[in-house]
Enzyme design. Structure first.
Site, PDB file in Angstrom:
ATOM      1  N   HIS A 173       8.920  -4.162  20.945  1.00  0.00           N
ATOM      2  CA  HIS A 173       7.694  -3.888  21.481  1.00  0.00           C
ATOM      3  C   HIS A 173       7.339  -2.519  21.158  1.00  0.00           C
ATOM      4  CE1 HIS A 173       8.221  -7.401  24.473  1.00  0.00           C
ATOM      5  NE2 HIS A 173       7.917  -7.854  23.253  1.00  0.00           N
ATOM      6  N   HIS A 224       4.895  -8.167  27.085  1.00  0.00           N
ATOM      7  CA  HIS A 224       5.227  -8.500  25.475  1.00  0.00           C
ATOM      8  C   HIS A 224       3.840  -8.008  24.818  1.00  0.00           C
ATOM      9  CE1 HIS A 224       9.226 -10.582  26.654  1.00  0.00           C
ATOM     10  NE2 HIS A 224       8.439 -10.589  27.808  1.00  0.00           N
ATOM     11  N   VAL A 272       0.767  -1.197   0.160  1.00  0.00           N
ATOM     12  CA  VAL A 272      -0.053  -0.139   0.065  1.00  0.00           C
ATOM     13  C   VAL A 272       0.582   1.046  -0.113  1.00  0.00           C
ATOM     14  CG1 VAL A 272      -1.652   1.319   1.366  1.00  0.00           C
ATOM     15  CG2 VAL A 272      -1.832  -1.286   1.195  1.00  0.00           C
TER      16      VAL A 272
END
Ligand code: FAD
Length: 508
Positions: free
Chosen positions: A447, A489, A202
Site C-alpha cells: 500500500h 487497503h 514513458v
C-alpha cells in the site's frame, strides 16, 4: 496523430478512471499510455480469483524490491506492482475497503478543504457503481471461528465504520476478478477520442520552460515524442510517478545534478514521505479444512469451470478486524486479516493452513524513492525505512497488535482448526521475542503512498487540485498523491481520488 488534449501516463487504478471520465463527453482527445501489456485478461491467472498469487514475479509485475531494511533484519522486501492495462488492480488481492472517517477528516483538518469523510463519500459511491463488488460466496469453515473469536473478545461487528470485524468484500464479478480496466475501460475503449497505447514506456515528461508539453516514449516504433495540448497527468503509481518526475528534472536539485539530470524545478519533496503498511504474518498448519487453491482437486476445477462456483472463487483474505491497541486513541491503529492460506515468509504454496496478518495502519516511519541512475530502464531505489521512527512507536504498536491477534487465536473457536505454528515464535508472549519476530517476518502489504504528496504546505508536491507545484500543465493523480496513508487497503481510496480528480480536470 501525435497531439492530444490529455496525455495520461499509466493505465492503473487511477489512470483507467481518468481515461474513461475525461473521454466520456467526446470533447477532448485523450491518450492513455501503459508500459505493460494491453490485454492481460487473456490469462487465466488474471481472471480466476484464487490464482492471483501466481502473478507475483511474472511479466505482469514490475518486480521491484526495497533496499535492505535495517528495521527488518536487513532484508530486502519484494514490492510487486502491476504492469498491464489495469495496473496493480490486475494483480492485487481484491479487497475493497473505504477507510476510516478519521483518515479523511484528518486530511480536511490539515487544510484540504473539501476532503472530509462526508465530502468524499459521493466519489466512493460513484466508484462502486462501476467496480463490481461481491461478498464471500464460499467462506471456509474456519472463517466463522475468526468472527466468533472476535465477538467473544468483545469486538463489534462494524464493517461500515471500519472499526470491529467484518467479512471481506472483493472486486469480483460473477466469480471472476474485476480490475479497473474491466470496470472503466471496457466501453470507453470503443470511443474514437480515446487512444490506449500499451507496451510503451514513458521515459520522461517534456517541458517548455515550466510548462509540460508532452512525453518522450519508447515503444515498438522506437523513441518518439507525444504532445499534450492541455495537460500531462502522471498516474504511474507510487513508484512510477516520482521516478518519472525525477527523470524529468523535477525533484531535489542536488540528487538530480548528481545523476546528470538537468533541473527543471527544484522540488525537494518528490519521492519523500513514502509510507507503506507493514504486515506480520502468524502462520499455522491447517487442521480439518483445506486451503483453497493449495491443491485444486479435479472436482473443484470442473465445478469452477461449470458455473464459476466453489473455492476457486476465493479471495484468500476472508475476514478483517480493525482494532485500537489503546483505548485513548481516536481510531484503529491495527488491522488483523484472516487468511485461509499459510501466508508469509514461510508460505508453502501447496500447503493447507491459515494465517492472521497483523497490519500497522498508521505508521510514523517515512521512506524515499530516489534515482538509481538517469536511465529510465533502471528501477529507482525504494527505501520505505520500515520501523525507523525515533520513538519506536511503530514497533510497539505492532507488538501490541500481535498480542491482540494471539488472543484471538487462543479462543476456543480456533481449537479445532489450528495446527502447529509454521514460524517459530508465532505464539510467543515475550515482548522482546515478538519484536524479533516482527523484524524477521514483517513485509509489505503493498500500500505504498504519498511519494508525490498532496497538501497545502510548502513541502507538498501537488496542490489540492493535483497540480505539481511551480509547473503548469502537469498533474499527478494516483496513490503517490495521497496526502497520507489511510486505515484501508488502498485500491478503493485511489479510485475515489481519481474520481475526484476527474471532476477537477473537467471543471478547468
Ligand atoms: C500485490 C498487490 C496486492 C494488493 N492488494 C490490494 C487489495 O487487496 N486491496 C486494495 O485495496 N489494494 C491492494 N493493493 C494496492 C492497490 O492495488 C494499489 O494501491 C492501487 O492499485 C494503486 O493504484 P495506482 O493507480 O496508484 O497505481 P497502479 O495501479 O500500480 O498503476 C500504475 C500504472 O502505471 C504504469 N506505469 C508505471 N510507470 C510507467 C511508465 N514509465 N510508462 C508507462 N506506464 C507506466 C504501470 O505499469 C501501471 O499500470 C495491492 C497492490 C499489490 C501490488
Amino acid at each position: 496523430m501525435s497531439r492530444w488534449d490529455y496525455v495520461i501516463v499509466g493505465a492503473g487504478s487511477a489512470g483507467c478512471v481518468l481515461a474513461d471520465r475525461l473521454s466520456a463527453d467526446g470533447a477532448a482527445e485523450v491518450l492513455l499510455i501503459e508500459a505493460g501489456t494491453g490485454n492481460p485478461e487473456t490469462r487465466p491467472e488474471v481472471q480466476v480469483p484464487i490464482l492471483f498469487p501466481r502473478l507475483f514475479g511474472g511479466d505482469l509485475d514490475w518486480n521491484f524490491s526495497t533496499t535492505p531494511q535495517p528495521g527488518l533484519a536487513d532484508r530486502s522486501i519484494p514490492i510487486p506492482r502491476g504492469k498491464a492495462v489495469g495496473g496493480s488492480s490486475v494483480i492485487n488481492a481484491q479487497l475493497w475497503t473505504r477507510g476510516h472517517r478519521a483518515d479523511y477528516d484528518g486530511w480536511a483538518a490539515s487544510g484540504l478543504t473539501g476532503w472530509s469523510h462526508d465530502d468524499l463519500q459521493p466519489y466512493f459511491d460513484r466508484a462502486e457503481q462501476r467496480i463490481s463488488l461481491t461478498g464471500l460466496r464460499y467462506p471456509l469453515p474456519v472463517t466463522p471461528a475468526f468472527v466468533n473469536a472476535c465477538a467473544r473478545l468483545g469486538y463489534a461487528p462494524a464493517a461500515e465504520v471500519q472499526e470491529g470485524y467484518a467479512l471481506a468484500r472483493a472486486t469480483h464479478r460473477d466469480g471472476l476478478r474485476h480490475s479497473s480496466a474491466d470496470a472503466y475501460l471496457g466501453p470507453a475503449r470503443e470511443r474514437p477520442n480515446l487512444t490506449v497505447l500499451a507496451d510503451t514506456l514513458v521515459r520522461r515528461v517534456l517541458f517548455e520552460g515550466t510548462r509540460a508539453t508532452g512525453v518522450e516514449v519508447e515503444g515498438e516504433s522506437g523513441v518518439e515524442v507525444l504532445r499534450a495540448e492541455r495537460e500531462v497527468v502522471l498516474s504511474a503509481g507510487s513508484v512510477g510517478s516520482p521516478h518519472l518526475l525525477l527523470l524529468s528534472g523535477v525533484g531535489p536539485a542536488g540528487e538530480l545534478s548528481r545523476h546528470g539530470v538537468p533541473v527543471v524545478r527544484d522540488l525537494p519533496s518528490v519521492g519523500r514521505d513514502l509510507t507503506d503498511h507493514l504486515l506480520v504474518p502468524l502462520a499455522f498448519e491447517a487442521m480439518g479444512f483445506q486451503s483453497p487453491g493449495a491443491v485444486a482437486s479435479p472436482e473443484q476445477v470442473s465445478q469452477y469451470l461449470r458455473d464459476r462456483s466453489g473455492t476457486l472463487d476465493s479471495i484468500i483474505s476472508e475476514a478483517l478486524l480493525f482494532l485500537r491497541t489503546r483505548e485513548e486513541i481516536e481510531a484503529p491503529d491495527i488491522e488483523v486479516v484472516h487468511l485461509v492460506v499459510p501466508l508469509g515468509e514461510h508460505e508453502r504454496p501447496a500447503a493447507h493452513g491459515l494465517a492472521l496478518g497483523v497490519i500497522l495502519l498508521r505508521p510514523r516511519s517515512r521512506g524515499t524513492i530516489t534515482l538509481r541512475s538517469a536511465d529510465p530502464h533502471d528501477a529507482p531505489l525504494i527505501d520505505p525505512h520500515y520501523l525507523s521512527d525515533e520513538a519506536g512507536d511503530d514497533l510497539a504498536t505492532l507488538v501490541a497488535g500481535i498480542r491482540a491477534a494471539q488472543r484471538i487465536l487462543r479462543q476456543p473457536d480456533f481449537a479445532q482448526w489450528l495446527g502447529k505454528p509454521l514460524t517459530d515464535g508465532a505464539l510467543s508472549e515475550d515482548v522482546d521475542d515478538i519484536a524479533a519476530y516482527v523484524r524477521a517476518t514483517g513485509g509489505s502489504i503493498h500500500h505504498l503512498v504519498s511519494t508525490c504528496r498532496m497538501g497545502t504546505d510548502e513541502h507538498s508536491v501537488v496542490d489540492p487540485e493535483f497540480r505539481v507545484r511551480g509547473l503548469t500543465g502537469l498533474r499527478v493523480v494516483d496513490a503517490s498523491a495521497m496526502p497520507s496513508l489511510v486505515r484501508a487497503h488502498t485500491h478503493a481510496p485511489v479510485t475515489m481520488l481519481a474520481e475526484r480528480a476527474a471532476d477537477v480536470l473537467l471543471q478547468h
